[in-house]
Design an enzyme around this catalytic site. Structure first.
Site, short mmCIF file in Angstrom:
data_model
loop_
_atom_site.label_atom_id
_atom_site.label_comp_id
_atom_site.label_asym_id
_atom_site.label_seq_id
_atom_site.Cartn_x
_atom_site.Cartn_y
_atom_site.Cartn_z
N ASP A 1 0.70 -1.27 0.02
CA ASP A 1 0.01 -0.01 -0.43
C ASP A 1 0.93 1.34 -0.19
O ASP A 1 0.96 2.33 -0.79
CB ASP A 1 -1.27 -0.08 1.18
CG ASP A 1 -2.10 -0.59 0.52
OD1 ASP A 1 -2.38 -0.52 -0.23
OD2 ASP A 1 -2.93 -0.76 2.24
N HIS B 1 -9.26 6.53 11.39
CA HIS B 1 -7.85 5.79 10.47
C HIS B 1 -8.37 7.25 9.55
O HIS B 1 -7.44 7.29 8.74
CB HIS B 1 -8.17 4.34 9.59
CG HIS B 1 -7.08 3.71 10.50
ND1 HIS B 1 -6.81 2.11 9.75
CD2 HIS B 1 -6.44 3.86 11.92
CE1 HIS B 1 -5.99 2.06 10.98
NE2 HIS B 1 -5.83 2.68 12.04
N HIS C 1 -12.14 0.95 5.36
CA HIS C 1 -11.20 0.04 5.64
C HIS C 1 -10.70 0.39 3.85
O HIS C 1 -9.34 0.73 4.28
CB HIS C 1 -10.60 -1.35 5.81
CG HIS C 1 -11.63 -1.74 7.47
ND1 HIS C 1 -10.85 -1.38 8.61
CD2 HIS C 1 -12.36 -2.43 7.12
CE1 HIS C 1 -11.30 -2.41 9.26
NE2 HIS C 1 -12.76 -2.97 8.51
N LEU C 2 -11.30 0.50 3.62
CA LEU C 2 -10.61 0.41 1.83
C LEU C 2 -10.21 2.41 1.76
O LEU C 2 -9.10 2.43 0.66
CB LEU C 2 -11.66 -0.12 0.57
CG LEU C 2 -11.06 0.38 -0.80
CD1 LEU C 2 -9.31 -0.05 -0.53
CD2 LEU C 2 -11.44 -0.53 -1.49
N ALA C 3 -11.22 2.39 2.53
CA ALA C 3 -10.90 4.22 1.96
C ALA C 3 -10.19 5.16 2.18
O ALA C 3 -9.36 5.92 1.53
CB ALA C 3 -12.49 4.86 2.99
N ASP C 4 -9.48 4.96 3.41
CA ASP C 4 -8.28 5.20 3.99
C ASP C 4 -6.39 5.05 3.12
O ASP C 4 -6.16 5.96 2.65
CB ASP C 4 -7.67 5.08 5.41
CG ASP C 4 -7.49 3.39 5.71
OD1 ASP C 4 -8.68 3.21 5.75
OD2 ASP C 4 -6.17 3.33 6.35
N GLN C 5 -6.95 3.95 2.12
CA GLN C 5 -6.00 3.57 1.46
C GLN C 5 -6.10 3.93 0.44
O GLN C 5 -4.78 4.50 -0.79
CB GLN C 5 -6.14 2.29 1.33
CG GLN C 5 -6.25 1.10 2.37
CD GLN C 5 -5.96 -0.31 2.57
OE1 GLN C 5 -6.62 -0.56 1.58
NE2 GLN C 5 -6.33 -0.96 3.80
#
Length: 337
Positions: free
Chosen positions: A98, A307, A283-287
Site C-alpha cells: 500500500d 484512520h 478500511h479501503l477508504a483511507d488507502q
C-alpha cells in the site's frame, strides 16, 4: 520540514507520510510513532516500509530502527527499482505494498516488487482485499498485476506476493455509488495440517448457510483449498461485486475458534456494509485517499473512522485537502479544486 505527531494513530499515518513525501519531495519528521499503542514505535513491517520507500527515492533517513518512535525522512529523486523485500515476520505484505502503490503513478517504466511476510494476518487487509483494490484502481488508470505465490499466517509468515506495474496515468478516483449486488466470491483456505478436520470446508459451509437468502438472486463462486504454510492457520474471505464497486470481508481462524465464529464474523461485516450507502468499505477508504490527493476524485464511505480522520490530517500537511459531507447512511469524501 513537515512535522507529524504519530500518537493519535497507527502505521497508516507513517505510510501516508512516506508515500506523499517521496512523491512531493518534501521532508518530514514524525514523533510518537504509534504512541497510543501498548507496543509503540516501529515494528518490522513499518521499518521495511521505510526502507523500501527510502530505496525508491534515495532518501536520507534518521531513526529507522526497530522500536524507534521518531523518524526523519528526506527524499531525493524518485526512481523505479525492482525490489525484493523480506519483512522477516508475519508483518503485513498488503500494508507494505500500500505504501508503494502511489509511487507507481509517478514511474515512467515497468516496476516489480516481491514481498515476503504475512498475507492473511490480523489488523490488515487480506491478499484478496489488496487484489480487489487493484481491480478498482485499474478502472482509474493504475496498471498492475499481482500474484499470491505463498500464503503466510501468524506468527512465522513466510508468505510471498509479487506485484508488477506498467507506467500509469491516473484519472480521478470516483466511487460514489456501489450499484446492485451482482455476485459473491468465497475463498476458504487452511493449512494442510487442518485438512483432516476439514476446516476450510466447514468455514465455507457455515458462511453459505448464513448467506442462504442471498444465494438465489446472485452469482456465487466458492472454493475451499488447503495450502502449505510455515504457521498453521486458516482464513475466510467474501468478495462482493456490485458492478460499480467491490467490497471484501475477511476473518481468520485460530486455535480454539470455531468455524461458525469465523463465518459469522465475515457475514456480520457484509451485513453491516449492506445496511449503508457506502460505495466502498471503511478500511479501503483511507488507502484510496492518497490517490485522491494525487489525481482528485470522490468516494462514498459508510462512516468516518479514526484512520480516515488521521489520514485526512496527514494529507493536509502535504498540501492536500479533502472535504467530507455526511448523509444519513454514508459520508462523501471529495477532493477540493
Amino acid at each position: 520540514m513537515i512535522k507529524i505527531d504519530g500518537k493519535a494513530g497507527g502505521g497508516q499515518i507513517l505510510r501516508t507520510a512516506l508515500s506523499m513525501s517521496a512523491i512531493k519531495g518534501e521532508d518530514f519528521r514524525i514523533e510518537n510513532i504509534r504512541g497510543s499503542r501498548s507496543d509503540p514505535g516501529l515494528k518490522s513491517q513499518h521499518l521495511e516500509c521505510v526502507r523500501t520507500i527510502q530505496r525508491l527515492c534515495d532518501a536520507d533517513v534518521k531513526g529507522a530502527e526497530l522500536s524507534s518512535e521518531k523518524l526523519v525522512f528526506k527524499p531525493n529523486k524518485l526512481e523505479p527499482e525492482n525490489l525484493t523485500v523480506d519483512i522477516g515476520t508475519a508483518g503485513s505484505i498488503s500494508l507494505l505494498i500500500d505504501s508503494v502503490l502511489p509511487l507507481i503513478t509517478q514511474f515512467n517504466e515497468d516496476f516489480r516488487l516481491t514481498v515476503k511476510g504475512g498475507t492473511h494476518v490480523r489488523y490488515s487487509p487480506a491478499f484478496e482485499s489488496l487484489e480487489a483494490k487493484l481491480d478498482l484502481l485499474e478502472r482509474f488508470g493504475l496498471q498492475t498485476e499481482i500474484r499470491l505465490e505463498k500464503t503466510g499466517y501468524y506468527p512465522k509468515g513466510g508468505g510471498k506476493i509479487t506485484l508488477t506495474a506498467e507506467p500509469s496515468s491516473m484519472k480521478p478516483v470516483v466511487l460514489t455509488n456501489r450499484g446492485k449486488l451482482k455476485s459473491l466470491e468465497i475463498q476458504s483456505k487452511a493449512s494442510v495440517e487442518l485438512e483432516e478436520k476439514q476446516v476450510a470446508d466447514r468455514q465455507l459451509e457455515e458462511l453459505l448457510e448464513l448467506l442462504e437468502d442471498r444465494l438465489s438472486s446472485v452469482l456465487v463462486e466458492k472454493d475451499s483449498v488447503y495450502v502449505d504454510t510455515l504457521s498453521t492457520g486458516s482464513s475466510l474471505v467474501l468478495k462482493a461485486d456490485y458492478g460499480d464497486s467491490l467490497a471484501v470481508f475477511d476473518a481468520l481462524g485460530e486455535r480454539g475458534k470455531r468455524s461458525e465464529q469465523v463465518a459469522s464474523e465475515v457475514f456480520e461485516q457484509f451485513e453491516t456494509f449492506e445496511n449503508t450507502e457506502g460505495a466502498i468499505d471503511r478500511h479501503l477508504a483511507d488507502q484510496l485517499m492518497v490517490f485522491m490527493g494525487l489525481a482528485g476524485g470522490k468516494i462514498r464511505v459508510p462512516q468516518i473512522t479514526p484512520h480516515i480522520q488521521t489520514n485526512l490530517e496527514v494529507l493536509k500537511k502535504f498540501g492536500v485537502e479533502l472535504g467530507c459531507s455526511m448523509d444519513k447512511n454514508s459520508v462523501l469524501i471529495s477532493s477540493k479544486s
